[in-house]
Write a protein that holds these residues in place. Structure first.
Motif, PDB file in Angstrom:
ATOM      1  N   TYR A   1       0.830  -1.204   0.000  1.00 50.86           N
ATOM      2  CA  TYR A   1       0.000   0.000   0.000  1.00 50.86           C
ATOM      3  C   TYR A   1       0.865   1.255   0.000  1.00 50.86           C
ATOM      4  N   SER A   2       0.264   2.360  -0.424  1.00 49.47           N
ATOM      5  CA  SER A   2       0.887   3.681  -0.356  1.00 49.47           C
ATOM      6  C   SER A   2      -0.226   4.712  -0.205  1.00 49.47           C
ATOM      7  N   ASP A   3       0.126   5.974  -0.289  1.00 48.91           N
ATOM      8  CA  ASP A   3      -0.880   7.031  -0.146  1.00 48.91           C
ATOM      9  C   ASP A   3      -1.904   7.013  -1.279  1.00 48.91           C
ATOM     10  N   ILE A   4      -1.540   6.439  -2.404  1.00 44.78           N
ATOM     11  CA  ILE A   4      -2.449   6.459  -3.559  1.00 44.78           C
ATOM     12  C   ILE A   4      -3.299   5.188  -3.664  1.00 44.78           C
ATOM     13  N   GLY A   5      -3.086   4.226  -2.762  1.00 40.50           N
ATOM     14  CA  GLY A   5      -3.923   3.029  -2.776  1.00 40.50           C
ATOM     15  C   GLY A   5      -3.143   1.746  -2.554  1.00 40.50           C
ATOM     16  N   SER A   6      -3.810   0.616  -2.743  1.00 42.94           N
ATOM     17  CA  SER A   6      -3.230  -0.697  -2.505  1.00 42.94           C
ATOM     18  C   SER A   6      -2.986  -1.441  -3.814  1.00 42.94           C
ATOM     19  N   LEU A   7      -1.986  -2.329  -3.795  1.00 42.27           N
ATOM     20  CA  LEU A   7      -1.696  -3.203  -4.929  1.00 42.27           C
ATOM     21  C   LEU A   7      -1.372  -4.602  -4.399  1.00 42.27           C
ATOM     22  N   TYR A   8      -1.726  -5.620  -5.200  1.00 43.38           N
ATOM     23  CA  TYR A   8      -1.432  -7.007  -4.838  1.00 43.38           C
ATOM     24  C   TYR A   8      -0.345  -7.519  -5.778  1.00 43.38           C
TER      25      TYR A   8
ATOM     26  N   TYR B   1       7.683 -20.837  -4.641  1.00 50.76           N
ATOM     27  CA  TYR B   1       8.862 -21.716  -4.595  1.00 50.76           C
ATOM     28  C   TYR B   1      10.111 -21.032  -5.142  1.00 50.76           C
ATOM     29  N   THR B   2       9.941 -20.187  -6.147  1.00 54.42           N
ATOM     30  CA  THR B   2      11.091 -19.551  -6.798  1.00 54.42           C
ATOM     31  C   THR B   2      11.185 -18.047  -6.542  1.00 54.42           C
ATOM     32  N   GLY B   3      10.085 -17.439  -6.136  1.00 53.96           N
ATOM     33  CA  GLY B   3      10.062 -15.991  -5.938  1.00 53.96           C
ATOM     34  C   GLY B   3       9.862 -15.209  -7.221  1.00 53.96           C
ATOM     35  N   LYS B   4       9.578 -15.899  -8.322  1.00 53.69           N
ATOM     36  CA  LYS B   4       9.365 -15.212  -9.599  1.00 53.69           C
ATOM     37  C   LYS B   4       8.120 -14.334  -9.537  1.00 53.69           C
ATOM     38  N   HIS B   5       8.278 -13.084  -9.980  1.00 53.41           N
ATOM     39  CA  HIS B   5       7.151 -12.159  -9.982  1.00 53.41           C
ATOM     40  C   HIS B   5       6.209 -12.503 -11.121  1.00 53.41           C
ATOM     41  N   LEU B   6       4.896 -12.598 -10.823  1.00 57.48           N
ATOM     42  CA  LEU B   6       3.919 -13.035 -11.813  1.00 57.48           C
ATOM     43  C   LEU B   6       2.964 -11.936 -12.268  1.00 57.48           C
ATOM     44  N   LYS B   7       2.570 -11.064 -11.333  1.00 56.58           N
ATOM     45  CA  LYS B   7       1.530 -10.087 -11.687  1.00 56.58           C
ATOM     46  C   LYS B   7       1.389  -9.020 -10.606  1.00 56.58           C
ATOM     47  N   ILE B   8       1.022  -7.810 -11.037  1.00 64.89           N
ATOM     48  CA  ILE B   8       0.576  -6.757 -10.109  1.00 64.89           C
ATOM     49  C   ILE B   8      -0.907  -6.545 -10.375  1.00 64.89           C
ATOM     50  N   GLU B   9      -1.712  -6.603  -9.332  1.00 65.39           N
ATOM     51  CA  GLU B   9      -3.159  -6.449  -9.481  1.00 65.39           C
ATOM     52  C   GLU B   9      -3.630  -5.235  -8.684  1.00 65.39           C
ATOM     53  N   ASN B  10      -4.450  -4.424  -9.318  1.00 65.02           N
ATOM     54  CA  ASN B  10      -5.017  -3.253  -8.656  1.00 65.02           C
ATOM     55  C   ASN B  10      -6.451  -3.578  -8.220  1.00 65.02           C
ATOM     56  N   PRO B  11      -6.723  -3.664  -6.924  1.00 63.78           N
ATOM     57  CA  PRO B  11      -8.063  -4.035  -6.462  1.00 63.78           C
ATOM     58  C   PRO B  11      -9.150  -3.038  -6.873  1.00 63.78           C
ATOM     59  N   LYS B  12      -8.766  -1.782  -7.115  1.00 65.25           N
ATOM     60  CA  LYS B  12      -9.757  -0.764  -7.496  1.00 65.25           C
ATOM     61  C   LYS B  12     -10.386  -1.043  -8.864  1.00 65.25           C
ATOM     62  N   THR B  13      -9.647  -1.759  -9.709  1.00 61.88           N
ATOM     63  CA  THR B  13     -10.154  -2.046 -11.054  1.00 61.88           C
ATOM     64  C   THR B  13     -10.574  -3.503 -11.218  1.00 61.88           C
ATOM     65  N   ASP B  14     -10.509  -4.284 -10.155  1.00 57.38           N
ATOM     66  CA  ASP B  14     -10.877  -5.697 -10.237  1.00 57.38           C
ATOM     67  C   ASP B  14     -12.399  -5.849 -10.222  1.00 57.38           C
ATOM     68  N   PHE B  15     -12.942  -6.550 -11.205  1.00 55.73           N
ATOM     69  CA  PHE B  15     -14.390  -6.692 -11.356  1.00 55.73           C
ATOM     70  C   PHE B  15     -15.044  -7.251 -10.099  1.00 55.73           C
ATOM     71  N   PHE B  16     -14.482  -8.325  -9.542  1.00 54.84           N
ATOM     72  CA  PHE B  16     -15.122  -8.991  -8.416  1.00 54.84           C
ATOM     73  C   PHE B  16     -15.018  -8.185  -7.119  1.00 54.84           C
ATOM     74  N   ILE B  17     -13.952  -7.412  -6.983  1.00 56.29           N
ATOM     75  CA  ILE B  17     -13.847  -6.539  -5.803  1.00 56.29           C
ATOM     76  C   ILE B  17     -14.839  -5.389  -5.911  1.00 56.29           C
ATOM     77  N   ILE B  18     -15.064  -4.894  -7.134  1.00 57.75           N
ATOM     78  CA  ILE B  18     -16.091  -3.863  -7.340  1.00 57.75           C
ATOM     79  C   ILE B  18     -17.467  -4.438  -7.002  1.00 57.75           C
ATOM     80  N   VAL B  19     -17.726  -5.678  -7.451  1.00 59.06           N
ATOM     81  CA  VAL B  19     -18.992  -6.352  -7.132  1.00 59.06           C
ATOM     82  C   VAL B  19     -19.142  -6.503  -5.620  1.00 59.06           C
ATOM     83  N   GLU B  20     -18.045  -6.864  -4.955  1.00 61.18           N
ATOM     84  CA  GLU B  20     -18.071  -7.014  -3.491  1.00 61.18           C
ATOM     85  C   GLU B  20     -18.386  -5.689  -2.805  1.00 61.18           C
TER      86      GLU B  20
END
Length: 371
Positions: A92-99, A105-124
């Motif tokens: 998180y930061s002053d401008i919002g949260s990110l996942y 197992y390897t620590g490889k970065h896969l994705k950054i997700e913004n909950p503000k634009t996630d369809f199911f979080i908006i539905v929630e």
């Protein structure tokens, strides 16, 4: 005015007041029921990983990688969702949260997700707050939910058959009748058949709005007591250590995995300031948030301060922590979700069929007045 007429009057006007909100909350509940299954299909590239016969990577490694990717963000928690699932660093930061999604197992970065634009979080958020500020929206939803519970009770009272000869007719829909009669029968019978399950879903939903509902459940199953006392985190003396250390988070996580070797899902919180306790949780099943065990660790050395395994918690706290699973049907896995989805869909239909009944009667009354 007789008792039944008073009940009918109350049922009618409470239904008209709360109908739209009940419909919105019920439909969004339907959509949210299978959000995990849908996301596993549509987002499998970063939600699912190949299981490996080795331990998960330590939290400190994921924290370091998250800091490299988002230097201005702070991390509050890391969740390991299962052997075949990615780990998530919540930042998180002053401008919002990110996942941030990582291979556990390897620590490889896969994705950054913004909950503000996630369809199911908006539905929630629509489901919980109607997209209004939470301190306003939650009370509107909460009041509408309480009204809906009253509607279930008043509906059953006015529907209940007076004579034995009416029982068979009251419990079925006369499909061969005119559409208005079919609508009337469907409103009554569907409301009756779903009443118990939908009442449980409604009551468990109220705990997200009103803390006193959860406290009431806790006291009911414990025959008294204070939930805050049992769930209170331990307090440590900040004068006896210099600073929080990342190595303590690793130790806390490793100890939790050793204490709960059969668990599939874990989380560990990241202390944000000196004196914050490291809190960890372990769950027997992935993507299910019931039967949890909790542990508290010192932020400097990772020493275990307090244990709260599931089997040592009071019955009241166990039931309260099952609330989310009961509300979503998740506690019974896929069959439970199907039940929750079906009941919510029928509940969404009640305001519609009820409005049609009211509008039809109003139209008929106008015709009589004109005549």
């Amino acid at each position: 005015m007789g008792f039944k007429k008073k009940i009918r009057f109350l049922h009618k006007w409470l239904g008209l007041i709360s109908g739209l909100i009940v419909f919105i909350v019920s439909i969004t509940g339907c959509i949210f029921c299978f959000h995990d299954e849908i996301k596993d299909i549509t987002r499998k590239e970063w939600r699912l990983v190949e299981p490996q016969n080795k331990p998960f990577i330590p939290p400190s490694v994921l924290l370091g990688k998250a800091k490299e990717i988002l230097p201005s963000y702070k991390s509050s928690m890391i969740s390991y969702y299962g052997k075949d699932r990615s780990a998530i660093v919540y930042s998180y930061s002053d401008i919002g949260s990110l996942y941030l999604y990582f291979n556990p197992y390897t620590g490889k970065h896969l994705k950054i997700e913004n909950p503000k634009t996630d369809f199911f979080i908006i539905v929630e958020h629509i489901h919980l707050y109607l997209l209004l500020p939470d301190y306003i929206g939650k009370h509107i939803v909460g009041i509408a939910t309480i009204i809906f519970i009253i509607l279930l009770i008043t509906g059953i009272i006015q529907w209940w058959p007076k004579r034995k000869s009416d029982i068979k007719r009251s419990f079925s829909v006369k499909w061969t009748a005119k559409w208005r009669r079919v609508n009337y029968d469907w409103h009554n019978t569907s409301g009756f058949y779903i009443s118990i399950i939908v009442a449980i879903i409604a009551i468990t939903g109220l705990t997200f709005t009103y803390e006193w509902v959860g406290d009431g459940v806790y006291k009911t199953f414990n025959l008294g007591g204070d939930k805050k006392f049992e769930t209170k985190a331990p307090v440590i003396d900040t004068t006896k250590f210099e600073t929080n250390k990342v190595i303590a988070i690793n130790r806390a996580f490793m100890q939790t995995m050793q204490l709960q070797q059969k668990a599939e899902m874990f989380y560990v919180t990241i202390p944000q300031q000196k004196g914050d306790i490291i809190n960890t949780g372990a769950y027997p099943h992935t993507l299910r948030y019931d039967h949890q065990s909790n542990y508290y660790f010192h932020p400097e050395n990772g020493k275990l301060i307090e244990s709260q395994p599931y089997d040592k918690k009071t019955l009241g706290l166990q039931i309260v922590e099952m609330n989310y699973g009961i509300h979503t049907g998740q506690i019974l896995d896929l069959p439970g979700k199907i039940i929750a989805f079906t009941v919510s869909l029928f509940a969404a239909g009640l305001p519609i069929t009820g409005f049609v009944i009211w509008y039809g009667r109003k139209k008929k009354s106008r015709k009589k007045l004109k005549a």
